[in-house]
Design an enzyme around this catalytic site. Sequence first.
Site, PDB file in Angstrom:
ATOM      1  CB  THR A 350      -0.829   0.499   1.528  1.00 47.44           C
ATOM      2  OG1 THR A 350      -2.105  -1.695   1.195  1.00 47.44           O
ATOM      3  CG2 THR A 350      -1.569   0.980   1.738  1.00 47.44           C
ATOM      4  N   GLY A 432       0.370  -0.505   5.408  1.00 49.80           N
ATOM      5  CA  GLY A 432       1.248  -2.398   5.763  1.00 49.80           C
ATOM      6  C   GLY A 432      -0.179  -2.788   6.186  1.00 49.80           C
ATOM      7  N   GLY A 433      -1.570  -3.252   5.684  1.00 46.78           N
ATOM      8  CA  GLY A 433      -1.982  -4.365   5.808  1.00 46.78           C
ATOM      9  C   GLY A 433      -2.563  -3.760   7.397  1.00 46.78           C
TER      10      GLY A 433
END
Length: 530
Positions: A350, A432-433
């Site tokens: 992302t 990051g997720g």
Amino acid sequence: MLPFDWTFPYPSQKMPLLAANAVSASQPLAAQAGLSMLYQGGNAVDSALATAITLTVVEPVMNGIGGDMFVLVWHEGKLHGLNSSGAAPAAWTPEYFKGRAKVPATGWDSVTVPGQVAGWKALSDRFGKLPFTRLFEPAVRYAEEGFQVSPQIARQWANQVPGFLEQPGFREAFTLDGRAPRAGERWRFPEQAATLREIAETGGESFYRGALAEKIEAFAKQCGGAMRATDLAAHRPEWVEPIRQSFRGYELHEIPPNGLGLTALIALGILDRFDLEGMGRDSPDYYHVGLEAMKLAFADMNAYIGDAPAMARVRPADLLDPAYLDSRARLIDMQRAAAPAAGLPKSGGTVYLATADAAGTMVSYIQSNYRGFGSGVVVPGTGISLHNRGEGFSLVPGHPNLVAPGKRPLHTIIPGFITRDGAPVMAMGVMGGSMQAQGHVQMVTRLAAFGQNPQAMSDAPRFRVEPGPVVTLESHVPSAVAEALRSRGHQLSVAARDSLDFGSAQLIYKATDGYIAASDSRRDGQAVGF
């Protein structure tokens, strides 16, 4: 000249930027593309879009043309939210995935409709000042003429290539005879330039109802994928009312579900019931209570949060009800780590960037292909790498995030925005997720409880909670803190110094006479302005 050793063994310290107009992004060339729009008379929205479009070219390891996007825009005294995440193809019933334990992580059966391109146009139409086509000029130039790949991106590219080589179209599009470009090598992608030009000239229509949509459908059919042009044509960006949670007089604003923003608000609401200031910044108590609050918030997320129709039984307001947050906070034992279950509320890879201009418009923007190159599927001749957001669906019957035709999966990507007394304070995000919700919480507590400046907030060591008993700390968490947490029952993993598992933050803080912009040394982040 001998090739450089592209490792960085010594800690470095970035300083924040102070300026009347600011851009903070994860890649310097993209940040400069956004700055160029401000120099040309554009506003923060034009700047954000040019930065985001350029990132699809210069940081393909984290996003691409075929992803989703969310944005929060402060404009003329009001905060606006845009959700341009795409839905499952019409063929994706639970029966479509019969016999599988979960939705695949790669390939066509992980690809939902990419919403990002439509979001670019919707955002430009509502708030932009410059012509839509101009926003694409830097990205087209880099795709056509090339750019030198940075050491950080070269490392991520090399790490990802082996896992994607067998996916349709990937090898031909994003490798040099099967390998990633090396640090310092020039990367060109003229086909990607042509695609971006077509999107610009058609206002995105080609991607959803024209030649590009036809190419996506044709490749899906060739590979046995379910995506059809009718699925693409059905996509509409959605303007939404942000949701919020107060903490120490500040308010954190998030996009409502189908994103993880609600998770950050739940954890922050729980932490507002603890004396973080008395615990002390970076103390074992501070990390312990943060870990426990995030565990509680993720337990609720896994049980209750999905796309908007699935939220009818349990609304965001139910999960943020003060009485419910009180009950969740009481479950935290300051001396012992726990493995909490969901509560019972009242029924009912992302890229992130921030921009701000001298007129007061501020943008918190995020877009993603999810896991690096996403699905690994690249439509031939276009440079369109398709995301794998379908992996976010559940296949558990009755689950609020159960896959269904036309339904959006649960999303990890979330832009954040902080206000105080109805005035803008900071546009911020952490990539990051599932780290994103946790990163938002850690940024807000450092600002509101300890008064840390944006660069220090970004540089501070982070923790990360994932499913399972193990929690992870960054390598620069003091060893004494780690040992104290182990003594309370936390199963700890300490990450390597160069780990990207803790995301990368960009922050722009509204100061009295301009902005303070910070970027993260965990990636190639840069803050620029004038």
